[in-house]
Write an enzyme that holds these catalytic residues in place. Structure first.
Site: not given
Ligand code: BEZ
Length: 218
Positions: A54, A131
């Site tokens: 993110c 996402r």
């Molecule tokens: C992230 O790295 O943004 C992420 C990865 C897995 C679940 C939620 C966020």
């Protein structure tokens, strides 16, 4: 635009009016239909603040601020986190990476916006938004929807390409072929009548393969 109630896991479809809402954001309270007036909006969700993928995605949006402004497009993010978490993350990212994520980020703690926009995919997560990316035109119509899972970050070049494709298509009444990028030829919409078909077959101003497949330069 009317505030529309939607069941928990419904998804806005292309061509639908973008569901309206009022929500707390890092830029204060925003009513979406007001925010959307006169400009395109890209509304996108991320699973959680202070997570690595993110962070790469939201800094990429912030770094493209001038591109989106030049394309009359406002950005608005969302996650199921509090305003305090958002502010702490924005500050932390600014300090560590030198990028200020200064577009509004919705604090959707009650999941009302996530539910309206089909951002909760229970097979993926019951509590974190996937996402999602929604392209909403200045008339408040949903024009393009992307959903990515938690473990795959989005492609900023594709987000920018899709926005330019939508805007170029609107401005020139044309469609975009596979892998279209700005400057490439566009598709001339196929004829709808025999007369139009006959005219198309005589038209030497276009790059024609057959009556239904023709390209032109803009
Ligand atoms: C992230 O790295 O943004 C992420 C990865 C897995 C679940 C939620 C966020």
């Amino acid at each position: 635009m009317e505030n529309q109630e939607a069941p928990m896991y419904s998804m806005p479809r292309i061509g639908d009016p973008a569901p309206d809402f009022t929500a707390k954001t890092t830029a204060g309270e925003i009513t979406f239909s007001e925010f959307n007036k006169g400009s395109w909006v890209i509304l996108f969700s991320h699973p959680a603040d202070f997570t690595p993928v993110c962070t790469t995605e939201l800094t990429a949006f912030a770094e493209e601020k001038d591109f989106f402004a030049a394309h009359n497009t406002k950005l608005i993010g969302l996650s199921i986190d509090s305003i305090h978490a958002h502010l702490a993350w924005v500050n932390n990212v600014h300090k560590n990476l030198g990028v200020l994520m200064d577009f509004p980020i919705i604090a959707d703690l009650d999941m009302k916006v996530s539910q309206k926009y089909g951002m909760l995919h229970p097979g993926e997560s019951e509590t974190a938004a996937v996402r999602a990316v929604f392209f909403i035109d200045p008339q408040g119509k949903m024009r393009l929807v992307m959903y990515y899972p938690l473990n795959v970050g989005r492609n900023m070049e594709e987000i920018k390409r899709a926005l330019v494709a939508l805007q170029t298509s609107d401005a020139n009444s044309c469609a975009m072929p596979v892998n279209w990028t700005e400057g490439a030829q566009v598709i001339v919409p196929p004829p709808k009548t025999v007369d139009e078909m006959q005219a198309r077959l005589q038209d030497d101003t276009i790059d024609r393969v057959d009556f239904y497949l023709a390209r032109r330069s803009l």
